[in-house]
Design a protein around this motif. Structure first.
Motif, PDB file in Angstrom:
ATOM      1  N   SER A 207       0.618  -1.046   0.013  1.00 53.01           N
ATOM      2  CA  SER A 207      -0.074  -0.124   0.113  1.00 53.01           C
ATOM      3  C   SER A 207       0.729   1.346  -0.001  1.00 53.01           C
ATOM      4  N   GLY A 229      -6.288  -0.267  -7.642  1.00 53.55           N
ATOM      5  CA  GLY A 229      -7.002   0.171  -6.545  1.00 53.55           C
ATOM      6  C   GLY A 229      -8.547   0.078  -6.910  1.00 53.55           C
ATOM      7  N   ARG A 240      -7.258  -1.892   0.145  1.00 50.83           N
ATOM      8  CA  ARG A 240      -7.441  -0.657  -1.029  1.00 50.83           C
ATOM      9  C   ARG A 240      -8.020   0.367  -0.728  1.00 50.83           C
TER      10      ARG A 240
END
Length: 278
Positions: A207, A229, A240
Motif C-alpha cells: 500500500s 485500486g 485498497r
C-alpha cells in the motif's frame, strides 16, 4: 403554403460499408496470422503464460509471508489485483517486441506495399494482443482462485474490474505499437527496464500508505495504481481503501488514465506508421 415534411435520414454510402468490411476482413487475416505464429512457437506462448503462475507462487507464498495488509486481511487477497494489473502492464513489451520484429524482418514494409488497409494492420495487432491478454488474465484468475483469492461483491462488479484491466491493456497496446515502430529491434529487450519501477512504484505489492511521503504521492498518481485500486475495491479485497484523493477516486482515474493514453498514443502510432521509412 404546403407544410414542411421531415426529410429521410441519409443512407450510409455502400462504399463505407464495403470499406469497413475490407478493414475487418484484413484484420481477421492478420489475427489468424498471429495465432498461427503462436502455435508454431509454443515455447514463447508457454513461457508468457507460465510467468504469471510463477509470480503468484513467489509473491503469494514466499514474500507474502512477511507482508502486512493495512487494516488487516490476507495478503494474497491484497496481492491478486496488483498481479492482474502488472500482467496487463508487461503486455506492452509483448506488443513492442512483435512490432519491432516485424519492422526488422521487412514484414511491415510488405504490409505497406500490399492492397491492405493500414487500419487493418493496427486492428489485427490489437485483436491478437487483446486475445492473448484475455487468456493470460483468465489463467491468472485461475491461479488466484487456487490459492484462495476470491471476489466478494458479486459477478457484476468482478466483470467490471476485469473490464478495467483489459481497458488498461488496450491503451498500452498503442504505447507498444508506437514504441515498436520507433525503437530498433536490439533495444526491444530493454523495454522491461522502465516497466519494472513503474509496476513496483504503485500499489501492486504494498500500500502507498506504507511508503515515504514523496514516494507515496508518485505511487498514488501512477496510472497502474488507479486500475489496481479500482479493481481491488470492486473485488472487495482488503487494503485498497485509502484516504487520499487518487485512492478515493480510483474508479474515475482507472477510466480516465487509459483514455488519456489512447488519445495521446493512437494518433502518434498512426502518424508513425504513415511516415515509416520516410
Amino acid at each position: 403554403m404546403t407544410p414542411l415534411t421531415a426529410l429521410p435520414a441519409p443512407a450510409i454510402p455502400k462504399s463505407r460499408i464495403a470499406s469497413l468490411r475490407w478493414i475487418v476482413a484484413d484484420a481477421g487475416v492478420l489475427l489468424r496470422r498471429n495465432l498461427v505464429h503462436w502455435t508454431r512457437k509454443p515455447f514463447v506462448l508457454v513461457y508468457s503464460l507460465f510467468w504469471p503462475i510463477m509470480v503468484v507462487l513467489i509473491f503469494g507464498f514466499i514474500f507474502g509471508s512477511a507482508m502486512k495488509v493495512p487494516g488487516g486481511g490476507d495478503y494474497r487477497q491484497f496481492l491478486m489485483p496488483g498481479l492482474f494489473g502488472q500482467t496487463m502492464l508487461f503486455g506492452a513489451v509483448t506488443t513492442l517486441t512483435i512490432v519491432t520484429n516485424d519492422v526488422a524482418r521487412g514484414v511491415t514494409d510488405r504490409f505497406r506495399s500490399m492492397p491492405m488497409s493500414s487500419a487493418a494492420v493496427v486492428l489485427g495487432r490489437n485483436f491478437a494482443d487483446m486475445f492473448h491478454s484475455a487468456v493470460e488474465l483468465f489463467l491468472l484468475v485461475l491461479c488466484g482462485l487456487a490459492i484462495g483469492w476470491r471476489w466478494h461483491h458479486g459477478p457484476a462488479q468482478a466483470l467490471a474490474a476485469f473490464g478495467l484491466l483489459l481497458l488498461l491493456r488496450f491503451s498500452l497496446i498503442w504505447v507498444g505499437i508506437y514504441m515498436g515502430l520507433l525503437v530498433p529491434q536490439e533495444a526491444a529487450g530493454a523495454a522491461f527496464i522502465p516497466l519494472y519501477p513503474i509496476s513496483l512504484l504503485a500499489n501492486t505489492f504494498v500500500s502507498p500508505s506504507q511508503m515515504p511521503v514523496w514516494l507515496r504521492v508518485i505511487a498514488e498518481w501512477n496510472p497502474l495504481s488507479a486500475t489496481v485500486g479500482a479493481c481491488g475495491r470492486l473485488f472487495g479485497n482488503p487494503g485498497r481503501a485509502g484516504g487520499s484523493w487518487p485512492a478515493h477516486h480510483s474508479l474515475l482515474l482507472a477510466i480516465a488514465w487509459p483514455l488519456l493514453i489512447i488519445v495521446v498514443f493512437m494518433p502518434l502510432s498512426v502518424r508513425r506508421w504513415r511516415n515509416l521509412g520516410g
